[in-house]
Design an enzyme around this catalytic site. Structure first.
Site, mmCIF file in Angstrom:
data_model
loop_
_atom_site.group_PDB
_atom_site.id
_atom_site.type_symbol
_atom_site.label_atom_id
_atom_site.label_comp_id
_atom_site.label_asym_id
_atom_site.label_seq_id
_atom_site.Cartn_x
_atom_site.Cartn_y
_atom_site.Cartn_z
ATOM 1 N N CYS A 21 -1.639 14.261 15.371
ATOM 2 C CA CYS A 21 -2.871 14.777 14.765
ATOM 3 C C CYS A 21 -2.783 16.277 14.509
ATOM 4 O O CYS A 21 -3.226 16.769 13.466
ATOM 5 C CB CYS A 21 -4.064 14.485 15.672
ATOM 6 S SG CYS A 21 -4.393 12.723 15.931
ATOM 7 N N ASP A 62 -20.655 -4.968 -29.005
ATOM 8 C CA ASP A 62 -20.497 -6.378 -29.386
ATOM 9 C C ASP A 62 -21.154 -6.755 -30.710
ATOM 10 O O ASP A 62 -20.579 -7.498 -31.503
ATOM 11 C CB ASP A 62 -21.014 -7.279 -28.255
ATOM 12 C CG ASP A 62 -20.817 -8.771 -28.562
ATOM 13 O OD1 ASP A 62 -19.861 -9.090 -29.277
ATOM 14 O OD2 ASP A 62 -21.612 -9.579 -28.061
#
Length: 533
Positions: A455, A75
């Protein structure tokens, strides 16, 4: 002097926060990271006064110049000018890019933070030298983030800027990146025409006990493709010595016997982290298919087990905080070792706890295969990959609301997003790797009335992908066919009168198919009912 050449492979963002540095000085930690291979440094001090920030920046610039690495100031254009460093990085709420360029001149490096396509396109059009895309995942050092965009959000931005003609603009991503997820994030973020040029990290280096070693490890991860990318490349015919990927049903079926035989010959480990209800059944399925099962739900064991050449099944049948922590530990170990992972999001849409667990797992690991019913796959997909999926399941069951084309599109889109293979089970199974999608119409009704068959299909898939076939999609389809044709054959046996007599017959047929295939008898494969969609 001209603009410096910049390598964005490992971008270090740092400040003098004691919470990150501990007792070390900032200059010592940064120099150690540069020795480890950091390629660009950003100094981010949001609260320091100008005199202090300028002093710190001047000290760091003296260090970075010795390593010929650019230093950017977050910045503060005034500080960058005072120090004479290589440039700045600005956010959406900081100084406008055009103003920064006017003040710093054409030779300065100016990066811009972006989290949306519009922000990215504006930054590219404005002449940003690179984009910092994120935040990928939440992190304590990024407290002012507008949103978490995930890998899907990064990929969306990359695709958009490439389509707009900015494919040469360098990009890095930031937010929650570390050694356990860096390669996966780079891999899954890549758009067809553009990939990330590197990654920005903070804590992964600065909070590490040894910043030099941490940086060296991270640079290695950036510069070397992960095992799962190599597997995908081989599946697409890009691997060394590999032919074109199976693009039609006949070429898929031609490769199925080799997958079944490879499991038979190699006896790969199938590491199951699964619910107690199905452990015994899953172990028997693995044995009958030729794999070597271990039921180990303690995640710390994965560090050793992942070295044994097998695959991991994470079955979310029983969700607890401790269980989720164990899943994540095991997933990190298998990802790090480059071994395959099968994820079964059992009952994913049933509760908010399960939906949250799915999001945690997706953000924490690369999953080679995702297998689930329609409701589970809907939940995993979410709303465009980022939001909360509100589809509610009744327990682990799934109510079908999609027609066949919609199911095919869903598995294709999810596989493309996650860059893996997705299986949606049902009366017809849909399998896709994001480019190729197939429907499998095998199986029998008993599979729907015996606890754990869904599963244990995940266990079967793990055995196939553990053998590291040239084409992972074919491996998954081979496992599905082996499993479901065995079920058909079992249901036709005269002694089978219902679910109770079906299970032992099913195990017998799994074993018989494996033995027959090893002998070269492929009569069972004639029953395969596979079509391209």
């Amino acid at each position: 002097m001209g603009k410096p050449a910049v390598d964005y492979a490992l971008y270090l963002v740092t400040d003098s926060s004691a919470a990150i540095l501990g007792d070390r000085s900032l200059s010592h930690a940064v120099e150690a990271s540069l020795k480890g291979g950091v390629t660009i440094v950003q100094l981010r001090e949001k609260t320091a006064d100008t005199a202090h920030l300028t002093s710190v920046a001047r000290q760091l610039h003296g260090i970075t110049r010795r390593y010929n690495v650019p230093l950017l100031i977050n910045d503060r254009v005034d500080v960058a000018l005072a120090v004479g460093c290589e440039g700045v990085h600005i956010g959406q709420d900081d100084m406008p890019l055009s103003t920064a360029r006017q003040l710093l001149g054409p030779d300065a490096v100016i990066g811009v933070t972006v989290s949306t396509v519009d922000e990215a396109l504006r930054a590219c059009a404005g002449g940003a030298d690179y984009l910092g895309i994120g935040t990928v995942y939440a992190t304590p050092t990024k407290t002012n983030t507008k949103e978490i965009i995930g890998t899907a959000g990064v990929r969306h931005i990359l695709a958009a800027i490439a389509a707009a003609g900015y494919d040469t603009t360098p990009t890095v991503c930031i937010g929650g990146l570390n050694g356990s997820n860096l390669q996966r994030v780079l891999f899954q973020s890549a758009a067809p025409a553009k990939a990330l040029d590197g990654a920005a990290v903070v804590s992964a280096v600065m909070a590490a006990p040894d910043p030099e070693a941490a940086a060296r490890d991270l640079v290695g991860l950036v510069r070397n493709p992960p095992a799962f990318q190599l597997d995908m490349d081989m599946g697409k015919g890009k691997g060394k010595g590999k032919g074109a990927a199976a693009a039609d049903v006949s070429s898929v079926l031609a490769q199925v016997p080799a997958v079944v035989r490879s499991v038979h010959d190699a006896t790969p480990l199938s590491h199951n982290m699964t619910n107690l209800v199905v452990q015994n059944f899953a172990a028997n399925v693995a044995l009958c298919m030729g794999a070597s099962p271990i039921m180990a739900n303690y995640g710390a064991e994965a560090a050793d087990l992942c070295k044994l050449g097998g695959a991991l099944v994470v079955n979310m049948g029983t969700v607890t905080a401790e269980g989720l922590a164990n899943y994540l530990t095991a997933l990190r170990a298998y990802n790090h070792a480059g071994r395959p992972v099968v994820f079964d999001p059992v009952g994913a849409g049933a509760t908010s706890i399960r939906r949250a667990a799915v999001k945690t797992i997706l953000s924490s690991a690369y999953l080679d295969v995702i297998k689930g019913n329609e409701g589970e796959i809907k939940t995993v997909f979410g709303d465009d990959g980022g939001g909360e999926q509100q589809h509610q399941q009744r327990g682990v069951d799934s109510t079908s609301t999609l027609d066949a084309p919609q199911k095919a599109r869903l598995v294709r889109d999810l596989a493309a997003r996650e860059k893996n293979v997705v299986v949606m089970t049902g009366a017809t199974d849909f399998v896709s790797d994001g480019a190729r999608t197939f429907a499998v119409d095998n199986g029998c009704e008993y599979l729907g009335v015996v606890t754990g068959t869904g599963c244990t299909l995940g266990t079967a898939i793990s055995a196939a992908v553990a053998s590291r076939p040239a084409d992972r999609l074919v491996a998954v389809i081979a496992a599905v066919l082996h499993f479901e044709i065995a079920a058909e054959l079992a249901a036709e046996r005269p002694e089978v009168r219902g679910p109770g007599t079906f299970v032992p017959a099913f195990l017998d047929e799994l074993f018989r198919i494996r033995q027959a295939t090893a002998r070269g008898d492929l009569a069972w494969l004639a029953r395969a009912n596979v079509r391209s969609v």
